[in-house]
Design a protein around this motif. Structure first.
Motif, PDB file in Angstrom:
ATOM      1  N   THR A  50       0.959  -1.073  -0.251  1.00 47.26           N
ATOM      2  CA  THR A  50      -0.123   0.131   0.246  1.00 47.26           C
ATOM      3  C   THR A  50       0.703   1.118   0.369  1.00 47.26           C
ATOM      4  O   THR A  50       0.099   2.503   0.469  1.00 47.26           O
ATOM      5  CB  THR A  50      -1.026   0.176   1.341  1.00 47.26           C
ATOM      6  N   ASP A  51       1.941   0.838   0.102  1.00 48.73           N
ATOM      7  CA  ASP A  51       2.987   1.959  -0.104  1.00 48.73           C
ATOM      8  C   ASP A  51       3.135   2.817  -1.297  1.00 48.73           C
ATOM      9  O   ASP A  51       3.378   1.956  -2.536  1.00 48.73           O
ATOM     10  CB  ASP A  51       4.724   2.306   0.356  1.00 48.73           C
ATOM     11  N   PHE A  52       3.748   3.594  -1.626  1.00 57.10           N
ATOM     12  CA  PHE A  52       3.641   4.335  -2.784  1.00 57.10           C
ATOM     13  C   PHE A  52       5.354   3.652  -4.045  1.00 57.10           C
ATOM     14  O   PHE A  52       6.281   3.586  -2.867  1.00 57.10           O
ATOM     15  CB  PHE A  52       4.826   5.571  -3.070  1.00 57.10           C
ATOM     16  N   PRO A  53       5.060   3.267  -4.869  1.00 59.68           N
ATOM     17  CA  PRO A  53       6.307   1.813  -5.466  1.00 59.68           C
ATOM     18  C   PRO A  53       7.610   2.971  -5.605  1.00 59.68           C
ATOM     19  O   PRO A  53       8.201   2.420  -6.906  1.00 59.68           O
ATOM     20  CB  PRO A  53       5.683   1.291  -6.742  1.00 59.68           C
ATOM     21  N   TRP A  54       8.094   3.808  -4.528  1.00 62.30           N
ATOM     22  CA  TRP A  54       9.011   4.069  -5.783  1.00 62.30           C
ATOM     23  C   TRP A  54      10.581   3.290  -5.813  1.00 62.30           C
ATOM     24  O   TRP A  54      11.453   3.825  -7.324  1.00 62.30           O
ATOM     25  CB  TRP A  54       9.618   5.070  -4.281  1.00 62.30           C
ATOM     26  N   THR A  55       9.838   2.442  -5.847  1.00 64.76           N
ATOM     27  CA  THR A  55      11.778   1.548  -5.909  1.00 64.76           C
ATOM     28  C   THR A  55      11.456   1.149  -7.344  1.00 64.76           C
ATOM     29  O   THR A  55      12.522   1.329  -8.682  1.00 64.76           O
ATOM     30  CB  THR A  55      11.777   0.085  -5.199  1.00 64.76           C
ATOM     31  N   ILE A  56      10.126   0.613  -7.618  1.00 63.67           N
ATOM     32  CA  ILE A  56       9.980   0.200  -9.228  1.00 63.67           C
ATOM     33  C   ILE A  56      10.036   1.664 -10.540  1.00 63.67           C
ATOM     34  O   ILE A  56      10.395   1.908 -11.300  1.00 63.67           O
ATOM     35  CB  ILE A  56       8.748  -0.121  -9.092  1.00 63.67           C
ATOM     36  N   LEU A  57       9.817   2.575  -9.936  1.00 63.53           N
ATOM     37  CA  LEU A  57       9.375   3.899 -10.565  1.00 63.53           C
ATOM     38  C   LEU A  57      10.864   3.897 -10.782  1.00 63.53           C
ATOM     39  O   LEU A  57      11.422   4.081 -11.731  1.00 63.53           O
ATOM     40  CB  LEU A  57       8.771   4.892 -10.183  1.00 63.53           C
ATOM     41  N   THR A 120      -2.733   6.180  -8.910  1.00 69.03           N
ATOM     42  CA  THR A 120      -2.546   6.834 -10.161  1.00 69.03           C
ATOM     43  C   THR A 120      -1.603   7.742 -10.716  1.00 69.03           C
ATOM     44  O   THR A 120      -1.152   8.039 -11.725  1.00 69.03           O
ATOM     45  CB  THR A 120      -3.619   8.962  -9.995  1.00 69.03           C
ATOM     46  N   GLY A 121      -0.805   8.681  -9.110  1.00 71.76           N
ATOM     47  CA  GLY A 121       0.493   9.217  -9.287  1.00 71.76           C
ATOM     48  C   GLY A 121       1.157   8.187  -9.990  1.00 71.76           C
ATOM     49  O   GLY A 121       2.041   8.444 -10.603  1.00 71.76           O
ATOM     50  N   SER A 122       1.759   7.435  -9.649  1.00 75.51           N
ATOM     51  CA  SER A 122       2.447   5.729  -9.910  1.00 75.51           C
ATOM     52  C   SER A 122       2.019   5.296 -11.696  1.00 75.51           C
ATOM     53  O   SER A 122       3.161   5.404 -12.729  1.00 75.51           O
ATOM     54  CB  SER A 122       2.253   5.023  -8.993  1.00 75.51           C
ATOM     55  N   LEU A 123       0.949   5.423 -11.980  1.00 73.51           N
ATOM     56  CA  LEU A 123       0.990   4.856 -13.220  1.00 73.51           C
ATOM     57  C   LEU A 123       1.407   6.605 -14.832  1.00 73.51           C
ATOM     58  O   LEU A 123       1.446   5.737 -15.014  1.00 73.51           O
ATOM     59  CB  LEU A 123      -1.290   5.005 -13.803  1.00 73.51           C
ATOM     60  N   LEU A 124       0.691   7.628 -13.977  1.00 72.17           N
ATOM     61  CA  LEU A 124       1.149   9.289 -14.344  1.00 72.17           C
ATOM     62  C   LEU A 124       2.941   8.644 -14.509  1.00 72.17           C
ATOM     63  O   LEU A 124       3.062   9.422 -15.607  1.00 72.17           O
ATOM     64  CB  LEU A 124       0.780   9.691 -14.322  1.00 72.17           C
ATOM     65  N   LEU A 125       3.190   9.121 -13.320  1.00 74.26           N
ATOM     66  CA  LEU A 125       4.530   9.482 -13.558  1.00 74.26           C
ATOM     67  C   LEU A 125       5.643   8.626 -13.911  1.00 74.26           C
ATOM     68  O   LEU A 125       6.684   8.710 -14.482  1.00 74.26           O
ATOM     69  CB  LEU A 125       4.552   9.119 -11.508  1.00 74.26           C
ATOM     70  N   THR A 126       5.275   6.992 -13.733  1.00 72.96           N
ATOM     71  CA  THR A 126       6.308   5.859 -14.258  1.00 72.96           C
ATOM     72  C   THR A 126       6.110   6.510 -15.525  1.00 72.96           C
ATOM     73  O   THR A 126       7.630   5.765 -16.804  1.00 72.96           O
ATOM     74  CB  THR A 126       5.569   4.603 -13.557  1.00 72.96           C
ATOM     75  N   VAL A 127       4.903   6.964 -16.793  1.00 71.66           N
ATOM     76  CA  VAL A 127       5.457   6.793 -17.569  1.00 71.66           C
ATOM     77  C   VAL A 127       6.085   7.697 -18.132  1.00 71.66           C
ATOM     78  O   VAL A 127       7.212   7.952 -19.167  1.00 71.66           O
ATOM     79  CB  VAL A 127       3.601   6.756 -18.430  1.00 71.66           C
ATOM     80  N   VAL A 128       5.961   8.832 -17.296  1.00 76.03           N
ATOM     81  CA  VAL A 128       5.901  10.254 -17.698  1.00 76.03           C
ATOM     82  C   VAL A 128       8.334   9.841 -17.717  1.00 76.03           C
ATOM     83  O   VAL A 128       8.736  10.258 -18.530  1.00 76.03           O
ATOM     84  CB  VAL A 128       5.552  11.479 -16.587  1.00 76.03           C
ATOM     85  N   ALA A 129       8.497   9.708 -16.349  1.00 72.18           N
ATOM     86  CA  ALA A 129       9.628   8.605 -15.792  1.00 72.18           C
ATOM     87  C   ALA A 129      10.447   8.035 -16.969  1.00 72.18           C
ATOM     88  O   ALA A 129      11.493   8.724 -17.635  1.00 72.18           O
ATOM     89  CB  ALA A 129       9.803   8.187 -14.608  1.00 72.18           C
TER      90      ALA A 129
END
Length: 155
Positions: A50-57, A120-129
């Motif tokens: 349930t944490d933001f997935p910073w490592t995978i990003l 939603t943040g992970s979905l969008l931020l990963t694509v942009v990154a």
């Protein structure tokens, strides 16, 4: 009458009969090493469901950056590199290192855990990154190699 375009007048060296096994082996070896490196990154910086997935990003962004740099470097600096270098390092290692299936599964888990803002943040931020990473890697490698190797054929 409509003319067909001759799209396949030249074949890629990896598409000739009899060379597929070595390409598949190179991708498999590289993929195993890349997946092990990603697993190592996840062990170093674990993320709860349930944490933001910073490592995978970060893994996906770094992998995309390296892919952009690798492809430009192979094209400009090592155009005569052995034919298995790109399948081993690009498709294999970096394909195994990055994990967009893991990313999408993480987004699904975040939605199921009632964390829509993280999902939603992970979905969008990963694509942009990822897009920024591959672009930055390609541009940086091109800038670093341009003066030494120049563009071929006026490109």
């Amino acid at each position: 009458m409509h003319q067909k375009m001759a799209l396949h007048t030249r074949t890629h060296p990896d598409h000739h009969p009899g060379v597929q096994r070595s390409v598949v082996a190179a991708v498999a070896v590289g993929g195993a090493a890349g997946a092990a490196a990603r697993y190592g990154a996840e062990l170093l910086r674990p993320t709860g469901q349930t944490d933001f997935p910073w490592t995978i990003l970060l893994v996906n962004a770094v992998g995309c950056f390296l892919m952009g740099a690798l492809m430009v470097t192979l094209k400009l600096r090592f155009p005569s590199a052995p034919r298995l270098v790109s399948p081993l390092l690009g498709t294999g290692f970096l394909g195994g290192f990055t994990s967009f299936s893991h990313y999408t599964d993480g987004v699904r888990q975040l939605f199921e855990a009632d964390r829509p803002s993280y999902a939603t943040g992970s979905l969008l931020l990963t694509v942009v990154a990822a897009l920024a990473g591959v672009t930055a890697g390609a541009l940086l490698a091109h800038a670093a190699l341009r003066g030494r190797y120049g563009a071929r054929d006026g490109a």
